[in-house]
Design a protein around this motif. Structure first.
Motif: not given
Length: 84
Positions: A66, A72, A62-64, A36, A68-70
């Motif tokens: 920087h 998969d 899922t991952v967020r 990230v 703001g998008r989340v």
């Protein structure tokens, strides 16, 4: 890639699942968090980090990012393709 982005990417690849590393600023990050960070440093040209992050996520996880998008696993691979 920027040099710092590449460094985060390589460090993430070097860690095994569950392993962490303490950075000079005191943050303790695992491989997902390092990928990230690599994306944050170079979001438009970092297909390797998107691909690596997608590879370590479990199905349904899922991952967020920087921005703001989340995302998969599948969405991360789509981003990797977009960057190429």
């Amino acid at each position: 890639y920027s040099n710092i982005s590449l460094a985060f990417q390589h460090l993430g690849v070097a860690l095994t699942a569950g392993e962490t590393v303490e950075l000079h600023d005191g943050r303790v990050l695992d491989n997902k968090q390092l990928f990230v960070e690599a994306i944050r440093c170079d979001p438009e040209n970092n297909s390797a980090a998107y691909n690596s992050l997608g590879s370590v996520l479990e199905v349904g996880e899922t991952v967020r990012l920087h921005d703001g998008r989340v995302l998969d696993k599948k969405q991360l691979f789509v981003e990797a393709i977009r960057c190429n």
